[in-house]
Design a protein around this motif. Structure first.
Motif, PDB file in Angstrom:
ATOM      1  N   GLU A 485      72.239  14.928  79.025  1.00 35.04           N
ATOM      2  CA  GLU A 485      71.935  15.786  77.873  1.00 35.04           C
ATOM      3  C   GLU A 485      70.491  16.273  77.951  1.00 35.04           C
ATOM      4  OE1 GLU A 485      72.907  14.244  74.070  1.00 35.04           O
ATOM      5  OE2 GLU A 485      75.033  13.956  74.537  1.00 35.04           O
ATOM      6  N   LYS A 488      70.353  18.944  80.547  1.00 28.98           N
ATOM      7  CA  LYS A 488      70.867  20.210  79.986  1.00 28.98           C
ATOM      8  C   LYS A 488      69.793  20.900  79.154  1.00 28.98           C
ATOM      9  CE  LYS A 488      74.828  22.044  77.423  1.00 28.98           C
ATOM     10  NZ  LYS A 488      76.075  21.677  76.692  1.00 28.98           N
ATOM     11  N   SER A 492      67.935  24.636  79.884  1.00 27.93           N
ATOM     12  CA  SER A 492      68.029  25.754  78.937  1.00 27.93           C
ATOM     13  C   SER A 492      66.789  26.644  78.942  1.00 27.93           C
ATOM     14  CB  SER A 492      68.283  25.222  77.523  1.00 27.93           C
ATOM     15  OG  SER A 492      67.140  24.553  77.015  1.00 27.93           O
ATOM     16  N   TYR A 499      72.430  24.120  85.143  1.00 27.73           N
ATOM     17  CA  TYR A 499      73.084  22.896  84.697  1.00 27.73           C
ATOM     18  C   TYR A 499      74.475  22.730  85.305  1.00 27.73           C
ATOM     19  CZ  TYR A 499      75.016  19.287  81.680  1.00 27.73           C
ATOM     20  OH  TYR A 499      75.612  18.128  81.221  1.00 27.73           O
TER      21      TYR A 499
END
Length: 557
Positions: A485, A488, A492, A499
């Motif tokens: 997470e 990710k 971004s 990713y």
């Protein structure tokens, strides 16, 4: 020295003339004469004040003019200083600093009400400057004796505990602040501007005020519970529990809820709220652990808040768009963006014998399918003892032993080495590296922020530890509950980090590096009291005993 003083006087005469021309005072001549006399007293006095470096530095910067005690009244800066101290609700009103300020203000009023000599006024001038020094030290630098604390940390090395707490000196400059205030600025604005902005510092100050008010009102009585209090059971101690939680605003009466001896749903909700605020297992039951925290005194809580306010002062005050905070006693990572919480992830941190250091840097690299190169300390303390018992111990753990650090370093046959000779050796010629895979201690993802401690954030195969409430199990590195997470999140805003492509790489065993285009500052901190992103005061256990160490030499104002 006399020649230097004469030069200063010539400079002062010119300065005064310009200064009073600008302010266009009706009594400019009288004020000029007073200023010259006051400056003579200041210069002559400071020549013999070898133990007052702050005073010497202050008046040198201000051309030896009086800052506080003007001819017929207290200066604007002086009035502001006394007003700021009186309004500072974080100050202990029974403390030496506050009482000294009140006493000085009374003396100042007495001086101006009667006839006083320049020498008498300058005596108070120096005392107010010393008050200003003490108050800025309290406000911006705090009460922790960092030298004594670091010496105590260094002493831990005797017991083979190696760690460090890196400090970032507050940017407040007391002399520059008063200099700007005297020459057209505002001391109130200077104090406001120098206040820490991060880590909800001002909200924590407000909590200090609330807890001091609770203390004034008598604090809270001990909660007495027999055994483990569970929902829908009755005990006399329920009334003391309810009142204890009412005082700290954990308990809010529910509609149609009775307040007798029954431990009902409404009170259980308050207990869960309290447990969450204190890092306890949130089950709504009052057992020995919850009871122990409930019965910490209001004085203990005030001390914890004061201590952590001072810690925040010495943390790096970030202004970046993004910021990663890892709070060791909270066992959590927080990812901030534009000052707001974007993501929170559970962590595992170092044990008390292998504490995670407090330091700062920037996340610059992400590694997928990393090798784990074991540090010398772990090789000698853990791996060699295993090899002495079983020569195949490393093979079972997926750890390769090589002759050195070169890319083409040859594999070592563990049966060919006398490992006892290296158990306490200063030099370790072998490289122990755990290959990528399900057994790898670093898991599948590693986040690097350069530091001398070889500490980083990483995945882990030991996922069950994240089910525990207290998570101090590592050798010092920061293990992440959900590293993908976080990967990710970094992807971004980093165009070179895909990713979806990363997920495919993670299915294999090929080590892959990503140098981030957008690096992110990371601060590893140690806060046992703070205000969270929802405005709730939080308390945590002192897992490394740093609170105790720092309180041994904590200055009282």
């Amino acid at each position: 020295m006399i020649h230097q003083i004469m030069i200063k006087k010539v400079q002062l005469t010119f300065f005064y003339s310009i200064f009073f021309l600008l302010i266009q005072t009706a009594n400019a001549n009288a004020n000029l004469a007073y200023q010259e006399s006051a400056s003579d007293v200041i210069m002559n006095t400071l020549q013999t004040q070898s133990k007052q470096p702050f005073l010497k530095e202050l008046y040198k910067h201000l051309f030896f003019i009086p800052v506080w005690m003007h001819n017929t009244e207290l200066s604007t800066a002086g009035q502001e200083l006394f007003e700021i101290i009186k309004k500072d609700e974080t100050l202990d009103k029974n403390g030496r600093l506050y009482r000294n300020a009140s006493k000085l203000e009374t003396q100042v009023n007495g001086i101006y009400a009667g006839q006083a000599t320049v020498t008498q006024k300058m005596d108070l001038e120096f005392k107010i400057s010393q008050l200003y020094e003490a108050y800025t030290n309290y406000t911006y630098f705090g009460s922790i004796n960092w030298g004594a604390f670091n010496a105590r940390i260094a002493n831990l090395m005797v017991n083979d505990v190696n760690t460090e707490w890196i400090l970032h000196r507050p940017k407040a400059e007391p002399i520059a602040m008063i200099e700007r205030a005297v020459f057209g600025g505002s001391l109130t604005e200077e104090f406001t501007e120098a206040m820490p902005r991060k880590y909800n510092y001002q909200a924590l100050q407000q909590e200090l005020i609330k807890y001091r008010n609770i203390q004034k009102n008598g604090g809270w009585l001990p909660v007495v519970i027999k055994g483990i209090l569970k929902k829908n059971t009755r005990q006399k101690g329920v009334t003391s529990l309810r009142e204890r939680l009412r005082i700290t605003r954990d308990y809010v009466p529910c509609e149609n809820s009775t307040e007798g001896f029954l431990y009902n749903k409404c009170l259980q909700k308050a207990v869960k709220h309290f447990q969450k605020r204190n890092g306890l297992h949130v089950d709504g039951e009052v057992g020995p652990g919850t009871l122990r925290v409930l019965n910490k005194s209001v004085e203990e809580r005030i001390t914890a808040i004061l201590l952590n306010l001072d810690r925040i002062k010495w943390l790096k005050q970030r202004t970046s768009k993004r910021h990663v905070i890892i709070n060791i006693p909270d066992f959590m990572l927080y990812f901030e963006e534009d000052g707001k919480l974007r993501q929170s992830i559970k962590t595992v941190v170092g044990t008390p014998k292998n504490p995670t250091p407090i330091f700062s840097n920037d996340v610059k690299t992400i590694v997928l399918n990393p090798y784990w190169n074991l540090p010398k300390s772990i090789i000698q303390k853990e791996m060699i003892p295993q090899l002495l018992k079983n020569k195949n111990a490393m093979t079972k753990q997926g750890i390769e032993i090589r002759e050195g650090w070169a890319k083409d370093a040859k594999l070592v046959d563990p049966w060919s080495v006398d490992w006892a000779a290296y158990e306490n050796a200063k030099h370790m010629p072998f490289r122990f590296a755990q290959v990528p895979g399900p057994k790898n201690a670093l898991g599948r993802v590693k986040f690097l922020f350069p530091n001398k401690y070889a500490v980083y954030m990483h995945d882990t195969p030991a996922k069950s530890l994240f089910n525990k409430n207290k998570r101090a199990y590592s050798h010092g590195c920061i293990r992440l509950h959900k590293p993908r997470e976080l990967l990710k999140t970094f992807a971004s805003f980093n165009s070179n980090l895909d990713y979806e492509k990363s997920k495919n790489i993670l299915k294999g065993k090929d080590k892959t590096y990503y140098s981030l285009k957008e690096t992110v500052p990371v601060d590893v901190v140690y806060l046992t009291a703070w205000v969270d992103y929802d405005g709730q005061i939080q308390f945590r256990n002192d897992i490394y005993n740093y609170d105790k160490m720092q309180l041994k030499s904590f200055k009282k104002w």
